[in-house]
Write a protein that holds these residues in place. Structure first.
Motif, short mmCIF file in Angstrom:
data_model
loop_
_atom_site.label_atom_id
_atom_site.label_comp_id
_atom_site.label_asym_id
_atom_site.label_seq_id
_atom_site.Cartn_x
_atom_site.Cartn_y
_atom_site.Cartn_z
N GLU A 3 31.60 -33.62 -10.77
CA GLU A 3 31.41 -34.40 -10.22
C GLU A 3 31.53 -35.83 -10.35
O GLU A 3 31.83 -36.71 -9.58
CB GLU A 3 29.76 -34.29 -9.98
CG GLU A 3 29.18 -35.27 -8.85
CD GLU A 3 27.67 -35.13 -8.68
OE1 GLU A 3 27.04 -36.13 -8.02
OE2 GLU A 3 27.04 -34.08 -9.15
N LEU A 7 27.67 -40.75 -10.74
CA LEU A 7 27.52 -39.45 -9.99
C LEU A 7 27.21 -39.83 -8.70
O LEU A 7 26.37 -40.72 -8.18
CB LEU A 7 26.46 -38.61 -10.53
CG LEU A 7 26.32 -37.96 -11.76
CD1 LEU A 7 25.01 -37.27 -12.24
CD2 LEU A 7 27.81 -37.29 -11.83
N LYS A 8 28.06 -39.34 -7.48
CA LYS A 8 27.82 -39.54 -6.13
C LYS A 8 26.56 -39.46 -5.46
O LYS A 8 26.11 -39.88 -4.82
CB LYS A 8 28.82 -38.81 -5.51
CG LYS A 8 30.37 -39.54 -5.71
CD LYS A 8 31.42 -38.69 -5.00
CE LYS A 8 32.84 -39.07 -5.79
NZ LYS A 8 33.88 -38.06 -5.55
N THR A 9 25.94 -38.27 -6.17
CA THR A 9 24.39 -38.00 -5.75
C THR A 9 23.49 -38.60 -6.08
O THR A 9 22.26 -38.61 -5.80
CB THR A 9 24.27 -36.53 -6.30
OG1 THR A 9 24.62 -36.33 -7.66
CG2 THR A 9 25.49 -35.33 -5.45
N GLU A 10 23.63 -39.60 -7.15
CA GLU A 10 22.69 -40.45 -7.74
C GLU A 10 22.83 -42.03 -7.39
O GLU A 10 23.99 -42.37 -7.59
CB GLU A 10 22.47 -40.04 -9.22
CG GLU A 10 22.31 -38.92 -9.66
CD GLU A 10 20.81 -38.57 -9.35
OE1 GLU A 10 19.94 -39.28 -9.73
OE2 GLU A 10 20.49 -37.26 -8.82
N SER A 11 22.01 -42.76 -6.97
CA SER A 11 22.14 -44.23 -6.77
C SER A 11 22.08 -45.01 -7.95
O SER A 11 22.46 -46.09 -8.08
CB SER A 11 21.06 -44.55 -5.60
OG SER A 11 19.84 -44.27 -6.19
N LYS A 62 29.71 -28.78 -13.99
CA LYS A 62 29.43 -29.34 -12.48
C LYS A 62 29.38 -30.93 -12.79
O LYS A 62 29.85 -31.53 -11.91
CB LYS A 62 28.28 -28.86 -12.03
CG LYS A 62 28.29 -27.44 -11.83
CD LYS A 62 26.97 -26.65 -11.32
CE LYS A 62 27.04 -25.13 -10.83
NZ LYS A 62 25.93 -24.76 -11.05
N THR A 118 22.35 -40.49 -15.51
CA THR A 118 23.09 -39.55 -16.52
C THR A 118 23.74 -40.08 -17.81
O THR A 118 24.64 -40.88 -17.38
CB THR A 118 24.07 -38.51 -15.56
OG1 THR A 118 23.26 -37.89 -14.62
CG2 THR A 118 24.96 -37.46 -16.41
N LYS A 168 20.97 -36.39 -14.52
CA LYS A 168 20.44 -36.64 -13.32
C LYS A 168 18.93 -37.03 -13.27
O LYS A 168 18.23 -36.77 -12.48
CB LYS A 168 20.64 -35.33 -12.16
CG LYS A 168 22.03 -35.35 -12.03
CD LYS A 168 22.26 -34.16 -10.97
CE LYS A 168 24.01 -34.13 -10.61
NZ LYS A 168 24.00 -33.38 -9.49
N LYS A 205 11.47 -38.27 -13.88
CA LYS A 205 12.78 -38.62 -13.93
C LYS A 205 13.19 -40.19 -14.28
O LYS A 205 12.19 -40.92 -13.91
CB LYS A 205 13.45 -38.69 -12.40
CG LYS A 205 14.73 -38.82 -11.99
CD LYS A 205 15.07 -38.56 -10.62
CE LYS A 205 16.75 -38.30 -10.55
NZ LYS A 205 16.77 -37.71 -9.04
#
Length: 196
Positions: free
Chosen positions: A139, A82-86, A135, A90, A35, A16
């Protein structure tokens, strides 16, 4: 301290990465960071793809001339929050995008969600644009997402309503594309697919 990467094959595709890593990649292959994971893009778009992109570019440039919104064509880096990534993990290169908030623009591209993104489907990336990017853009709260389908010669328009994309009826030949976000944007589907 991370070092410059000169060859794509030096990267670990199972690892990652962040935008800081992305800035150190000096190879010629075009990639996106989804991501944190690398997705290699097609080396060069097809003639059909390029023709559609040019047709759309002409219409968008004409529409947004002397307006506060700015239009950009690939390659153009968009760092999506993205809210799911700190962290910034992306980075996409949409075929076309429109950005109305000038504070999101910097020397490297766009940091934040564009108002409008348009992707032109290619046979080798249809799942990526229809599923993965759909998606992601939802997001990241991209307000409007157009998918241009060259084989069927249709344009799909999705508007963000309460955090969810709502699709309008597909626009086919002999129809005018409607944008909820930009009602003054006049474009016919025939013009999009001219010379294709």
């Amino acid at each position: 301290m991370p070092s410059v990467v000169n060859h794509f094959n030096e990267l670990d595709l199972t690892k990652k990465y962040t935008y800081s890593d992305y800035l150190l990649w000096q190879f010629s292959e075009r990639v996106e960071l989804i991501k944190g994971y690398i997705r290699q893009m097609s080396p060069a778009p097809s003639m059909v793809h390029q023709t559609i992109s040019m047709n759309l570019s002409v219409a968008l440039a004409r529409n947004f001339k002397k307006k506060p919104c700015r239009f950009f064509a690939a390659p153009f880096d968009v760092r999506l929050p993205l809210k799911t990534e700190s962290k910034e993990t992306t980075v996409v290169q949409p075929d076309l995008c429109v950005v109305c908030d000038a504070s999101k623009l910097d020397a490297r591209g766009c940091k934040g969600a564009p108002d409008l993104i348009i992707e032109i489907i290619s046979p080798n990336n249809s799942k990526h644009d229809i599923d993965t990017k759909f998606k992601l853009y939802q997001e990241a709260e991209v307000l409007e997402y157009w998918i241009v389908e060259p084989t069927e010669k249709i344009v799909l328009v999705y508007s963000l309503v309460n955090g969810t994309y709502i699709g309008l009826q597909p626009f086919g030949m002999n129809q005018q594309i409607e944008s909820r976000l930009f009602p003054d944007l006049q474009m016919s589907v025939i013009d999009v697919f001219e010379n294709v």
